[in-house]
Design a protein around this motif. Structure first.
Motif, PDB file in Angstrom:
ATOM      1  N   GLY A  64     -25.919  48.629 -33.853  1.00 18.88           N
ATOM      2  CA  GLY A  64     -25.661  50.065 -33.853  1.00 18.88           C
ATOM      3  C   GLY A  64     -24.378  50.443 -34.547  1.00 18.88           C
ATOM      4  O   GLY A  64     -24.129  50.026 -35.677  1.00 18.88           O
ATOM      5  N   ALA A  65     -23.522  51.187 -33.831  1.00 20.80           N
ATOM      6  CA  ALA A  65     -22.339  51.801 -34.438  1.00 20.80           C
ATOM      7  C   ALA A  65     -21.458  50.815 -35.200  1.00 20.80           C
ATOM      8  O   ALA A  65     -20.951  51.126 -36.276  1.00 20.80           O
ATOM      9  N   PHE A  68     -21.850  50.364 -38.862  1.00 26.69           N
ATOM     10  CA  PHE A  68     -21.580  51.495 -39.746  1.00 26.69           C
ATOM     11  C   PHE A  68     -20.189  51.399 -40.383  1.00 26.69           C
ATOM     12  O   PHE A  68     -19.797  52.258 -41.164  1.00 26.69           O
ATOM     13  N   VAL A  71     -19.254  52.292 -44.021  1.00 28.00           N
ATOM     14  CA  VAL A  71     -18.996  53.636 -44.554  1.00 28.00           C
ATOM     15  C   VAL A  71     -17.499  53.964 -44.586  1.00 28.00           C
ATOM     16  O   VAL A  71     -16.967  54.286 -45.655  1.00 28.00           O
ATOM     17  N   GLY A 275     -24.526  55.031 -46.697  1.00 31.23           N
ATOM     18  CA  GLY A 275     -24.648  55.570 -45.346  1.00 31.23           C
ATOM     19  C   GLY A 275     -26.093  55.822 -44.981  1.00 31.23           C
ATOM     20  O   GLY A 275     -26.559  55.469 -43.892  1.00 31.23           O
TER      21      GLY A 275
END
Lengths: 553, 69
Positions: A64-65, A68, A71, A275
């Motif tokens: 999940g997060a 990221f 980005v 993204g």
């Protein structure tokens, strides 16, 4: 599709063909004459690789997060690099540098430091090339092709076109790659928009999956203890990427300062694409995509296979395939240039001609690629991933010499060497200390060592569960040693190395009248090189490139 | 310092810290709401920073075009 790319690769050899492809600046830097668009495609091919497109969504799919981070990494990188990269271009343009290690040698007058930087660069780049092949392998797995053979063929295509065309080939092919990637992203966005509940539904399902999983490190948001790691990983990765030889190769191939500046300004737009691709990790969860075996890198190809129409999935596969070949080609060229300029010429054959240099680079790039394929075929992909983890950490250790060196030479060469070694050692030790935790209950130790790059700060005796990126911590050790060492060596009055660069070299631009002092010192350039230069100046021609001005060998 | 430096234009480079600073405030944007098109705040905010990064770099590039630093 593959055929078209191959044809383009060879056509690139003829594209803007110079009189002499047999100089290293021609073969390895495209003649230092790439304009805005070509530079854009070259840099985007460098930064946004197939492995990124496969691994980032796979990471998001898994945790999940935390996945990221790519980005903010690409958001902070360009503002950080905006000034140093332009200075690096200028000083390299004036002195004819092809690699960062050459700059370090000239700046600090230290062959040892330069050699260390070159070796670090090559060691860090090799697994990166192997990873690109991991990206292709994931596609082949999903397509059900026999991995070994397909990989060998992909390797042959890659090897042949770089061998002939040098940096021109990946620059041209990168245009195809970018078009394909854009297509995949648009197709995926349409997919989500037309699929009932849209993004809200996607995140709802993904959140439910993370809530149900026993692992404590996944979720739609970061845990408080993960935030420091997220930030240091993003910023550390950004700084590391700039130091990779292939990234600098892309920069040096640009025509002038403005080209680099414009491109760095445009590049974050590509981060949107990244993204959107990262969010595909969530789409894969909501669509119920399962990876093949335990290999999460197959998540994105699987998503394409199950959710896209057949022809569209085919384009997606091609995007990943081409997206792997482009950076792999640039990386192998960069590693080969490093070897030629910083190991072959200074230590093996000091009197090498331009033509010999280019030939050595060509064959080295072939060897480098062969090495990458062999690692994947004979050992395994996990080994390449582990090495890449180490690669990112060790390349970051060249920052004091390469990046800080662009601004000041206060740091002493002896201290820089000690700092580099300290950073390398502490980085590897810290990586060794990180276990991989997972398994069905989310708490089992799967592997004792090299399980990730998030180092628990509790090792320092701090009462915390927070973690930070090993690369940044090792860099802190490195800098500390370098600063203390410099103060010490200054006290002892140990002399600094000679600096072959001058302050205005760092702001030189295309069209400036500059002497190639370093070239003369290193190459022992003959008198008639001088004459050619004077004639050009007399004719008021813009100063083109270092290589183009050399009389044909 | 270089002879070509003009201190008045160098101030523009401070702008470059804006996207870096905003991206560093992880605890501030580590949240789900407000969502945009169903995408949680954490995700669309960071993608928005990419746009801000391009904007900042373009402004700095244009403002300092004549400088050489």
């Amino acid at each position: 599709m593959f055929l078209l790319v191959t044809v383009m690769g060879f056509a690139a050899a003829r594209w803007r063909r110079p009189e002499t492809i047999h100089t290293l600046a021609e073969w390895g830097l495209g003649g230092r004459a790439f304009g805005n668009w070509v530079t854009f495609f070259l840099l985007s091919g460098d930064v946004y690789t197939a492995y990124t497109f496969v691994a980032v969504p796979a990471l998001v799919y898994g945790v999940g997060a935390g996945g990221f981070f790519a980005v903010p990494f690409m958001v902070t990188m360009y503002p950080m690099l905006f000034r140093p990269l332009v200075r690096f271009w200028s000083v390299s343009h004036v002195h004819g540098f092809v690699t960062p290690a050459e700059f370090v040698r000239a700046r600090f007058g230290s062959p040892v430091l330069s050699l260390l930087i070159a070796v670090t660069g090559i060691v860090a780049t090799m697994p990166y090339i192997a990873l690109q092949l991991v990206g292709i392998e994931a596609v082949f797995k999903v397509m059900g092709l026999p991995g070994d053979w397909s990989l060998t063929i992909a390797f042959l295509v890659l090897a042949l076109f770089t061998f002939n065309s040098g940096l021109r080939a990946p620059a041209l092919i990168s245009i195809v790659k970018d078009a394909l990637i854009l297509w995949v992203v648009l197709a995926a966005l349409v997919l989500v928009a037309t699929q009932g509940s849209g993004w809200g539904g996607v995140f709802h399902l993904a959140g439910a999956k993370f809530a149900a999983s026993p692992s404590t490190t996944d979720g739609l948001l970061l845990l408080p203890t993960q935030q420091l790691n997220y930030l240091t990983l993003a910023i550390g990765s950004g700084a590391a990427l700039f130091l990779y030889p292939h990234m600098l190769t892309g920069v040096l191939a640009a025509r002038n300062r403005a080209t680099i500046r414009r491109n760095l300004a445009a590049m974050p737009l590509y981060t949107f694409v990244l993204g959107a691709l990262a969010l595909l990790g969530f789409v894969a969860i909501s669509a119920g995509v399962k990876p093949i075996g335990k290999d999460t890198t197959t998540v994105i190809p699987m998503l394409m296979a199950t959710e896209f129409p057949r022809w569209c999935a085919g384009l997606g596969y091609a995007a990943i395939g081409v997206g792997a070949l482009v950076p792999a080609a640039i990386m192998s060229i960069a590693a080969a240039n490093m070897f030629t300029r910083n190991i072959y010429r200074p230590y093996i054959r000091p009197d090498a001609t331009e033509k010999q240099e280019t030939r050595v680079s060509k064959y080295t790039s072939l060897l480098v690629k062969l090495g990458a394929v062999l690692v994947i075929l004979l050992i395994n992909a996990q080994f390449a991933i582990d090495l890449q983890l180490i690669g990112g950490v060790i390349i970051l250790q060249t920052l004091p010499a390469v990046a800080i060196g662009l601004y000041t030479r206060w740091l002493h060469r002896g201290a820089l060497i000690t700092g580099l070694v300290a950073g390398l050692l502490s980085g590897v030790v810290m990586l060794y200390q990180v276990p991989q935790i997972g398994g069905p209950d989310g708490k089992t130790v799967l592997r004792e060592h090299f399980g990730g790059s998030a180092w628990p700060l509790s090792h320092l005796g701090l009462d915390t569960r927070a973690t930070a990126y090993v690369g940044v911590l090792a860099l802190a050790v490195n800098l500390l040693v370098a600063i203390v060492g410099t103060l010490l060596l200054r006290q002892l009055r140990v002399p600094y190395g000679p600096d072959a660069t001058r302050p205005h070299d760092y702001v030189a631009d295309e069209g400036d009248r500059q002497l190639h002092r370093m070239t003369e010192i290193l190459d022992g350039e003959s008198v008639h090189h001088h004459q050619a230069e004077h004639q050009q100046h007399a004719g008021h021609q813009p100063v083109a490139t270092h290589a183009a001005r050399r009389p044909g060998h | 310092m270089d002879a070509t430096d003009r201190p008045d234009a160098r101030g523009w480079y401070w702008l470059l810290w804006v996207p870096i600073g905003l991206a560093s405030l992880v605890p501030m944007f580590n949240r789900l709401t407000p969502a945009l098109f169903g995408i949680p705040f954490f995700y669309w905010w960071q993608m928005g920073l990419a746009a801000l990064s391009t904007l900042t770099l373009s402004v700095v590039h244009l403002a300092t075009k004549k400088e050489r630093v």
